[in-house]
Design an enzyme around this catalytic site. Structure first.
Site, mmCIF file in Angstrom:
data_model
loop_
_atom_site.group_PDB
_atom_site.id
_atom_site.type_symbol
_atom_site.label_atom_id
_atom_site.label_comp_id
_atom_site.label_asym_id
_atom_site.label_seq_id
_atom_site.Cartn_x
_atom_site.Cartn_y
_atom_site.Cartn_z
ATOM 1 C CD GLU A 31 21.015 13.051 -3.378
ATOM 2 O OE1 GLU A 31 22.014 13.039 -2.709
ATOM 3 O OE2 GLU A 31 20.560 14.442 -3.692
ATOM 4 C CB THR A 37 32.371 13.546 -4.832
ATOM 5 O OG1 THR A 37 32.889 12.340 -4.640
ATOM 6 C CG2 THR A 37 33.350 14.191 -5.946
ATOM 7 N N GLY A 75 36.600 9.058 -7.651
ATOM 8 C CA GLY A 75 36.845 8.137 -6.492
ATOM 9 C C GLY A 75 35.904 7.511 -5.925
ATOM 10 C CE1 TYR A 114 20.804 12.832 1.790
ATOM 11 C CE2 TYR A 114 22.200 11.232 0.120
ATOM 12 C CZ TYR A 114 21.637 12.430 0.611
ATOM 13 O OH TYR A 114 21.526 13.716 -0.419
ATOM 14 C CG ASP A 132 23.023 15.665 3.172
ATOM 15 O OD1 ASP A 132 22.581 16.012 4.154
ATOM 16 O OD2 ASP A 132 23.202 15.994 2.173
ATOM 17 C CB CYS A 186 23.571 25.653 8.355
ATOM 18 S SG CYS A 186 23.560 25.101 10.064
ATOM 19 C CB CYS A 196 19.756 31.299 8.822
ATOM 20 S SG CYS A 196 19.148 29.602 8.984
HETATM 21 FE FE1 SF4 Z 1 22.498 27.061 11.119
HETATM 22 FE FE2 SF4 Z 1 20.418 28.682 10.559
HETATM 23 FE FE3 SF4 Z 1 20.970 27.746 12.992
HETATM 24 FE FE4 SF4 Z 1 22.682 29.398 12.327
HETATM 25 S S1 SF4 Z 1 20.807 29.999 12.672
HETATM 26 S S2 SF4 Z 1 23.004 27.513 13.041
HETATM 27 S S3 SF4 Z 1 22.875 28.922 9.940
HETATM 28 S S4 SF4 Z 1 20.284 26.534 11.355
#
Ligand code: SF4
Length: 347
Positions: A31, A37, A75, A114, A132, A186, A196
């Site tokens: 993590e 990175t 880095g 986080y 995150d 997403c 999704c």
């Molecule tokens: Fe993100 Fe899924 Fe919403 Fe599309 S539908 S904005 S991929 S959470």
């Protein structure tokens, strides 16, 4: 929503080395490496790092120089120093086991909400949110949150919402699933809403404006920095200079550099009594946080032989030791590549 997300995660997640046998230590290392990175860059470095420091005890026992060297190429070296200090604190105050309560975890050097949430949930399956950038994006789109999530009250809202969503029995997979969804589906640009698994819960998808979330203030101004570096080679070895404390590359080794080629020549002459004549080698560009560095490089030919023994802060190093036994900046690796592609002409 949680069920659909978890099913999707079991089916579709990327096979990554830190997911194979997660322990609090391995999750912590991965993590920290993954902050700022890219995954592709982290994979090999993570495997190498764990080979070199397989346990928290081995990391705690190492010198800072060794840890920073193993971090070469990733880095943001402050992360390596904090991880090292954190490992020592866990050994000293928690018997070598990453603490299981959030407050103690947050007391460790370099561990913020986080990282603490990621270790507690992934390694101990505790229902602690780990927000995150990926998770923040998914949540602000799902809720169509119209405010900047970096503001404390908005961040709190994101955090409480995720805490309510986390299924008690599978906090580990749920948090990883949210992160994975943000990283692979997403995405910031062109989210793949059509594949999704939770699109029917998503308000931004319904409104067709997913890309405008999360709302962000104007980005920090980019600072252009121009530097000049001189590469002096002697047989298999290259002359490097340790960057002073206080500079943004502090503690790392780089080819001698300054704000002008003449300044580097002067500095080298003062330290070694040799004045270098310069032949242009090429230009290297590199970004470090908000700085955009343009480094003009030259091959330097010294007027007299530079001795083996050098003042503190200068040293001769073999190219193959870069990143192995000597902590170099990624800039040094780029300049070394230029040198490899531009062999010395024989007269
Ligand atoms: Fe993100 Fe899924 Fe919403 Fe599309 S539908 S904005 S991929 S959470």
């Amino acid at each position: 929503m949680a069920r659909r997300l978890l099913r999707w995660y079991q089916r579709s997640h990327r096979k990554l080395p830190w997911r194979e046998h997660p322990t609090p230590y391995s999750v912590w290392v991965s993590e920290v490496m993954l902050q700022q990175t890219r995954v592709d860059t982290v994979v090999d470095k993570y495997i190498e790092f764990l080979r070199r420091f397989p346990t928290l005890e081995t990391l705690a026992a190492a010198t800072t120089e060794d840890v920073v060297t193993a971090w070469s190429g990733l880095g943001y070296y402050r992360r390596a120093r904090s991880l090292h200090a954190g490992a020592r604190a866990v050994l000293e105050h928690h018997g070598g086991e990453f603490p299981r309560d959030l407050d103690s975890a947050l007391d460790l050097p370099g561990v913020g909400p986080y990282t603490a949430g990621a270790v507690l949930s992934i390694a101990y399956n505790q229902p602690t949110p780990a927000i995150d950038g990926n998770v923040e994006r998914v949540v602000t789109r799902l809720l169509r949150l119209g405010e900047d999530p970096r503001k404390a009250d908005v961040a709190r809202k994101v955090r409480t919402t995720v805490a309510e969503w986390i299924p008690r029995k599978d906090a580990s997979s749920f948090n990883q699933a949210l992160m994975e969804l943000g990283a692979t589906v997403c995405q910031p640009r062109s989210p793949r809403c059509n594949v999704c698994p939770i699109s029917e819960n998503c308000l931004a998808k319904q409104e067709g404006d997913a890309e405008s979330f999360p709302r962000k203030p104007r980005a920090q101004k980019i600072l252009p920095v121009t530097l000049h570096a001189v590469a002096v080679q002697r047989g298999q070895k290259l002359l490097l200079q340790r960057v002073d404390e206080g500079s943004f590359l502090r503690g790392l080794w780089l080819f001698p550099f300054d704000v002008s080629a003449e300044a580097v020549q002067d500095h080298l002459e003062e330290a070694t009594s040799a004045r270098c004549s310069l032949a242009p080698l090429g230009t290297v560009r590199h970004a470090i946080t908000f700085r955009r560095i343009t480094l003009h490089t030259y091959r330097g030919t010294p007027s007299v032989r530079i001795p083996t023994k050098l003042p503190d802060g200068l040293g001769w190093f073999r190219r193959e030791d870069f990143g192995r036994t000597v902590a170099v900046s990624s800039l040094a690796l780029k300049v070394a590549k230029l040198l490899e592609h531009s062999p010395v002409e024989k007269s």
